[in-house]
Design an enzyme around this catalytic site. Structure first.
Site, PDB file in Angstrom:
ATOM      1  N   GLU A 273     -34.135 -49.359   4.080  1.00 24.28           N
ATOM      2  CA  GLU A 273     -35.176 -50.340   3.738  1.00 24.28           C
ATOM      3  C   GLU A 273     -36.379 -50.263   4.676  1.00 24.28           C
ATOM      4  O   GLU A 273     -36.682 -51.203   5.416  1.00 24.28           O
ATOM      5  CB  GLU A 273     -34.589 -51.758   3.757  1.00 24.28           C
ATOM      6  CG  GLU A 273     -33.525 -51.943   2.697  1.00 24.28           C
ATOM      7  CD  GLU A 273     -33.082 -53.389   2.505  1.00 24.28           C
ATOM      8  OE1 GLU A 273     -32.599 -53.714   1.424  1.00 24.28           O
ATOM      9  OE2 GLU A 273     -33.209 -54.191   3.448  1.00 24.28           O
TER      10      GLU A 273
ATOM     11  N   GLU B 156     -27.851 -50.402  -3.168  1.00 27.93           N
ATOM     12  CA  GLU B 156     -27.393 -51.762  -2.857  1.00 27.93           C
ATOM     13  C   GLU B 156     -27.705 -52.667  -4.033  1.00 27.93           C
ATOM     14  O   GLU B 156     -28.821 -52.622  -4.568  1.00 27.93           O
ATOM     15  CB  GLU B 156     -28.105 -52.349  -1.631  1.00 27.93           C
ATOM     16  CG  GLU B 156     -27.689 -51.752  -0.324  1.00 27.93           C
ATOM     17  CD  GLU B 156     -28.347 -52.453   0.863  1.00 27.93           C
ATOM     18  OE1 GLU B 156     -28.598 -53.665   0.794  1.00 27.93           O
ATOM     19  OE2 GLU B 156     -28.621 -51.761   1.856  1.00 27.93           O
TER      20      GLU B 156
HETATM   21  C1  BG6 Z   1     -30.206 -55.380   2.581  1.00 30.68           C
HETATM   22  C2  BG6 Z   1     -29.659 -54.660   3.764  1.00 30.68           C
HETATM   23  O1  BG6 Z   1     -31.405 -55.946   2.966  1.00 30.68           O
HETATM   24  O2  BG6 Z   1     -29.518 -56.469   2.073  1.00 30.68           O
HETATM   25  C3  BG6 Z   1     -28.223 -54.956   4.106  1.00 30.68           C
HETATM   26  O3  BG6 Z   1     -29.870 -53.272   3.683  1.00 30.68           O
HETATM   27  C4  BG6 Z   1     -27.951 -56.416   3.858  1.00 30.68           C
HETATM   28  O4  BG6 Z   1     -28.005 -54.575   5.438  1.00 30.68           O
HETATM   29  C5  BG6 Z   1     -28.154 -56.704   2.385  1.00 30.68           C
HETATM   30  O5  BG6 Z   1     -26.707 -56.850   4.281  1.00 30.68           O
HETATM   31  C6  BG6 Z   1     -27.821 -58.111   1.948  1.00 30.68           C
HETATM   32  O6  BG6 Z   1     -28.480 -59.033   2.739  1.00 30.68           O
HETATM   33  P1  BG6 Z   1     -27.692 -60.205   3.481  1.00 30.68           P
HETATM   34  O7  BG6 Z   1     -28.701 -60.889   4.294  1.00 30.68           O
HETATM   35  O8  BG6 Z   1     -27.119 -61.046   2.413  1.00 30.68           O
HETATM   36  O9  BG6 Z   1     -26.642 -59.524   4.293  1.00 30.68           O
END
Ligand code: BG6
Length: 480
Positions: A184, A377
């Site tokens: 990211e 993701e």
């Molecule tokens: C992304 C990241 O921004 O979102 C992850 O690459 C992160 O590291 C994921 O865990 C989800 O966000 P959060 O804040 O719910 O963990």
């Protein structure tokens, strides 16, 4: 009934994604050095720390640091990967903790124990036919590099990153085919300590520091791409961004323009990595604001000649943009605060839920770059309840993923988006990057650990475990 007419292409890479700092734990084991992510606390000061506003470069009394233990993947990886294999994973996205390989970041020689650990992890994956997809840096930067050089503000980090990348590509040649250079990368603009190890000095121009750091990461990323291809022409290198189309709050031209500007800003770094140069609007903006990236002619040539093989991104939600004078409700508190979209419901953590937006984002990304995409993701962070018999009936997670996979399938099957694969975020519960909580769970596998660090760390399957297994077995045609 499975709709077999709507299948993903053969070889589609289904799996799940993690990051070292959110799952490994074992922060001081086998020669590992300290990183920014280790000293990022759970609780009230977390946001100020990750935003670079509150300096915390060592552990301080009165704080709890969840990354110290994570879910102890370091000692549980065999069991965890066996569970991923049981679900039928074709790929497993994970990241390298830089400080396991170079504890301070600027050593000449790597730490063999760190290299051996990842080699074992990759071999375990390969023994199940799981292709590792490896992020070189997922929000981690050695503390020593922050204290001595000011993090990614300094060009010197490019050399250290090159050394890291060269070491990894050489050692894992034949074991790892897919690499991502920085997780990211646009997150630098929102969480600069997390994205680039930046703690702001008093009176410092924040944007100038952020863009300079981003430029250094882009140059490092291009170097990594070049080096990887030289070491092994079979290897594929991707960039990675936090994606999500910006909707204009209304069709008022001022709102549309606001959405355009937000889009340009977030995509600027991917433009460089995918197209080999900064977009003109960014160069004009830097000039106007007196932002000096320190770009050399060699940088420009390197960026132009070493674009990525594929574009990866995370998708959780779309975002909404409005002109400053537009009257609307605005969301607070997370990295992408902005106008609230009145048409969308939100998760318990206030993240908009928008499966159709996923199809829109996939199309936008493919239209813009015309390179293979990889969704690395996607998922729902939610509170789970463990029933008396130990089960977790996470139908809400299944519903979320079903709707998103359906939208993704439409983008691929109906719209022709070239998509390599899909890894859900946190296939096993892990520490939240945003909040440091364990209770914001994404997994198909439950981990017995709470926000204060209590629990046995035992793993157990949730209802979604068998559901995702079926999705993968049917190559996405059976989402029931
Ligand atoms: C992304 C990241 O921004 O979102 C992850 O690459 C992160 O590291 C994921 O865990 C989800 O966000 P959060 O804040 O719910 O963990």
């Amino acid at each position: 009934m499975a709709d077999t007419t709507k299948r993903f292409p053969d070889g589609f890479l289904w799996g799940g994604a993690t990051a070292a700092n959110q799952c490994e734990g074992a922060y001081n084991v086998d020669g590992r050095g300290l990183a920014n992510v280790d000293v990022t606390p759970h609780g009230k000061d977390r946001f100020a720390v990750v935003a670079g506003e509150r300096k915390m470069l060592d552990f301080e009394d009165g704080y709890y640091y969840p990354a110290q233990t994570g879910i102890d993947f370091y000692h549980h990886y065999k069991e965890d990967i066996a569970l991923f294999a049981e679900m039928g994973f074709k790929t497993f996205r994970m990241s390298i903790a830089w400080t396991r390989i170079f504890p301070n970041g600027d050593e000449e020689q790597p730490n063999e124990a760190g290299l051996a650990f990842y080699e074992e992890v990759f071999r375990t994956c390969q023994s199940y036919g799981i292709e590792p997809l490896v992020t070189i840096t997922h929000f981690d930067c050695p503390i020593h590099l922050i204290k001595k050089y000011g993090g990614w503000r300094s060009r010197e980090l490019i050399e250290f990153y090159k050394r890291l990348a060269t070491t990894l590509f050489t050692r894992y040649k034949g074991l790892v085919k897919y690499w991502l250079t920085f997780n990211e990368i646009n997150m630098i603009l929102h969480l600069p300590f997390m994205g680039a190890g930046i703690v702001f000095d008093e009176g410092e121009d924040h944007d100038a520091a952020k863009y300079k750091a981003a430029h250094n990461e882009l140059v490092a990323s291009a170097w990594a791409t070049k080096i990887a291809h030289e070491i092994d022409p079979e290897v594929k290198i991707g960039c990675m961004m936090a994606a999500g189309t910006y909707y204009p709050y209304s069709c008022r031209p001022e709102d549309v323009r606001a959405a355009q500007v937000d889009t340009q800003k977030e995509l600027c770094f991917i433009d460089v990595q995918a197209r080999g140069k900064y977009p003109n609007h960014a160069l004009k903006d830097f000039e106007r604001r007196g932002i000096d990236l320190g770009m050399t002619d060699e940088d420009a040539q390197l960026l132009a000649e070493n674009t990525v093989d594929f574009i990866s991104f995370s998708y959780y939600n779309t975002r909404t943009s409005a002109a400053p004078d537009t009257e609307c409700e605005r969301t607070q508190g997370n990295a992408f605060a902005g106008p609230k979209n009145p048409y969308l419901k939100s998760s318990e953590w206030g993240w908009a839920l928008d499966p159709l937006g996923f199809r829109i984002t996939l199309n936008d990304m493919y239209d813009r770059y015309q390179k293979p995409l990889f969704v690395v993701e996607n998922g729902l962070g939610a509170k789970d309840t463990v029933e008396e018999d130990g089960s977790v009936n996470d139908d809400y997670r299944i519903d979320y993923l079903r709707a998103h996979i359906e939208a993704m399938r439409d983008a691929v099957v109906e719209d022709g988006v070239d998509l390599m694969g899909y890894t859900t975020w946190g296939p096993i519960d892990l520490v939240s990057a945003g909040t440091g909580e364990m209770s914001k769970r994404y997994g198909f596998i439950y981990v017995d650990r709470d926000d204060a660090g209590n629990g046995t760390l035992a793993r157990s399957k949730k209802k979604s475990f068998d559901w995702y297994k079926k999705v993968i077995a049917s190559n996405g045609s059976d989402l029931a």
